[in-house]
Design an enzyme around this catalytic site. Structure first.
Site, mmCIF file in Angstrom:
data_model
loop_
_atom_site.group_PDB
_atom_site.id
_atom_site.type_symbol
_atom_site.label_atom_id
_atom_site.label_comp_id
_atom_site.label_asym_id
_atom_site.label_seq_id
_atom_site.Cartn_x
_atom_site.Cartn_y
_atom_site.Cartn_z
ATOM 1 N N ASP A 70 1.825 -0.942 -5.533
ATOM 2 C CA ASP A 70 2.924 -0.634 -4.614
ATOM 3 C C ASP A 70 4.150 -1.492 -4.900
ATOM 4 O O ASP A 70 4.094 -2.439 -5.693
ATOM 5 C CB ASP A 70 2.462 -0.808 -3.151
ATOM 6 C CG ASP A 70 1.709 -2.107 -2.906
ATOM 7 O OD1 ASP A 70 1.776 -3.004 -3.769
ATOM 8 O OD2 ASP A 70 1.057 -2.222 -1.859
ATOM 9 N N ASN A 140 -4.839 -4.780 9.153
ATOM 10 C CA ASN A 140 -5.059 -3.504 9.844
ATOM 11 C C ASN A 140 -5.892 -2.527 9.009
ATOM 12 O O ASN A 140 -5.986 -1.349 9.328
ATOM 13 C CB ASN A 140 -3.712 -2.862 10.226
ATOM 14 C CG ASN A 140 -2.893 -2.442 9.009
ATOM 15 O OD1 ASN A 140 -3.292 -2.667 7.872
ATOM 16 N ND2 ASN A 140 -1.743 -1.821 9.251
ATOM 17 N N HIS A 142 -5.302 -1.720 5.813
ATOM 18 C CA HIS A 142 -4.611 -0.961 4.764
ATOM 19 C C HIS A 142 -5.017 -1.425 3.368
ATOM 20 O O HIS A 142 -5.401 -2.572 3.165
ATOM 21 C CB HIS A 142 -3.086 -0.953 4.945
ATOM 22 C CG HIS A 142 -2.344 -2.202 4.594
ATOM 23 N ND1 HIS A 142 -1.231 -2.636 5.283
ATOM 24 C CD2 HIS A 142 -2.508 -3.109 3.605
ATOM 25 C CE1 HIS A 142 -0.767 -3.731 4.741
ATOM 26 N NE2 HIS A 142 -1.519 -4.053 3.727
ATOM 27 N N GLU A 147 -1.157 2.901 5.105
ATOM 28 C CA GLU A 147 -1.358 2.425 6.468
ATOM 29 C C GLU A 147 -2.324 3.355 7.212
ATOM 30 O O GLU A 147 -2.574 4.483 6.762
ATOM 31 C CB GLU A 147 -0.003 2.397 7.197
ATOM 32 C CG GLU A 147 1.041 1.494 6.550
ATOM 33 C CD GLU A 147 0.767 0.004 6.768
ATOM 34 O OE1 GLU A 147 -0.366 -0.400 7.075
ATOM 35 O OE2 GLU A 147 1.736 -0.775 6.605
HETATM 36 C C1 GLP Z 1 0.440 -6.365 1.381
HETATM 37 C C2 GLP Z 1 0.102 -5.544 0.132
HETATM 38 C C3 GLP Z 1 -1.361 -5.229 0.063
HETATM 39 C C4 GLP Z 1 -2.167 -6.487 0.302
HETATM 40 C C5 GLP Z 1 -1.921 -6.957 1.705
HETATM 41 C C6 GLP Z 1 -2.762 -8.169 2.089
HETATM 42 O O1 GLP Z 1 0.769 -5.619 2.491
HETATM 43 N N1 GLP Z 1 0.840 -4.325 0.041
HETATM 44 O O2 GLP Z 1 -1.647 -4.658 -1.208
HETATM 45 O O3 GLP Z 1 -3.520 -6.233 0.092
HETATM 46 O O4 GLP Z 1 -0.561 -7.298 1.773
HETATM 47 O O5 GLP Z 1 -2.115 -9.361 1.757
HETATM 48 P P1 GLP Z 1 -2.802 -10.752 1.661
HETATM 49 O O6 GLP Z 1 -3.619 -10.735 0.427
HETATM 50 O O7 GLP Z 1 -1.650 -11.713 1.545
HETATM 51 O O8 GLP Z 1 -3.595 -10.958 2.882
#
Ligand code: GLP
Length: 259
Positions: A70, A140, A142, A147
């Site tokens: 992404d 959440n 995702h 989402e």
């Molecule tokens: C972002 C990314 C996700 C990632 C998520 C969790 O929103 N788009 O791909 O998995 O954050 O982040 P973290 O690893 O910092 O908890």
């Protein structure tokens, strides 16, 4: 053995060790591997260990192709440092022999800007499929920026970020107002086409989503991670905190040892 393999590690370091080993083993067996990569805090340790292995001449990455999950849209012009392209350069690409021209983001194809997201999907197909897709997990539930409410067959597209994601990701920005409200993300359908999926998560903030995943045992739109029940080769690599709420009888069904 079920389609989901759960590995519970002691801590983040052990998760990073294992995930980096799986990725490096793949590349050593298939030098032109297609790696699906993730951002956020979770994969940073994994990337550090890959860099270590590269520095120790344990792996050569110059033929791999990378496809990121992404990228934000509408980032402020002077906020390039919050782009996932910058993140990948800083945390992996510039510290290894990965060739920039073989790195692909939904909004960039090699060095070229891209806003026809079907071309990103075509690029993946041109090289076959993604061999390993690395995933983090939003609190959440995702994956990528898919989402809650995302359909199982979604493809790479523009998505609106959930308020909980904006709140959670605001830690990286000067203020909450600076967090983009939109992004481009591989869809759940895109992710599920990868040959193998590694989801890594640690910390108690992820425990609820992980518990819900094991309770559902099938896809529900309110938990995008649950789409992984539709895939045959998924490794969920988490620490004890993230695993702390999983129902005990589910554990024995899916737990495998970290050898
Ligand atoms: C972002 C990314 C996700 C990632 C998520 C969790 O929103 N788009 O791909 O998995 O954050 O982040 P973290 O690893 O910092 O908890």
């Amino acid at each position: 053995m079920g389609t989901i393999k759960l590995i519970i590690c002691k801590n983040e370091n052990e998760i990073s060790d294992l995930a980096s080993k799986i990725i490096v083993d793949l590349v050593n067996n298939k030098k032109k591997s297609n790696l699906g990569l993730a951002t956020g805090s979770s994969p940073i340790g994994t990337y550090k260990k890959i860099i270590e292995k590269y520095n120790n001449c344990e792996v050569c990455l110059k033929h791999v192709r990378t496809f990121n999950l992404d990228e934000y849209l509408d980032l402020k012009k002077d906020d390039f440092k919050n782009s996932y392209e910058y993140y990948m350069d800083e945390n992996l690409f510039s510290k290894t022999d990965i060739r920039k021209k073989r790195t692909f983001f939904p909004t960039m194809l090699g060095n070229k800007p891209n806003d026809d997201y079907s071309k990103f999907e075509d690029k993946i197909k041109k090289y076959g499929k993604i061999d390993i897709q690395l995933l983090g997990l939003g609190t959440n539930g995702h994956i990528g920026f898919n989402e809650p409410g995302s359909a199982i067959d979604t493809r790479t597209r523009i998505v609106d970020l959930a308020q909980s994601t904006i709140d959670s990701n605001s830690r990286y920005f000067k203020s909450k107002e600076d967090v983009p409200k939109r992004a481009v993300s591989m869809g759940l359908g895109t992710i599920l086409e990868a040959e193998k999926i590694l989801l890594i998560a640690f910390g108690k903030e992820k425990a609820e989503a992980i518990k819900n995943f094991f309770t559902k045992e099938e896809f529900h739109e309110d938990l995008p991670m649950s789409s992984l029940w539709n895939h045959k080769n998924v490794y969920i690599i988490i620490d004890e905190q993230a695993a702390s709420k999983i129902n005990k009888d589910k554990l024995s069904n899916f737990l495998i040892e970290n050898e």
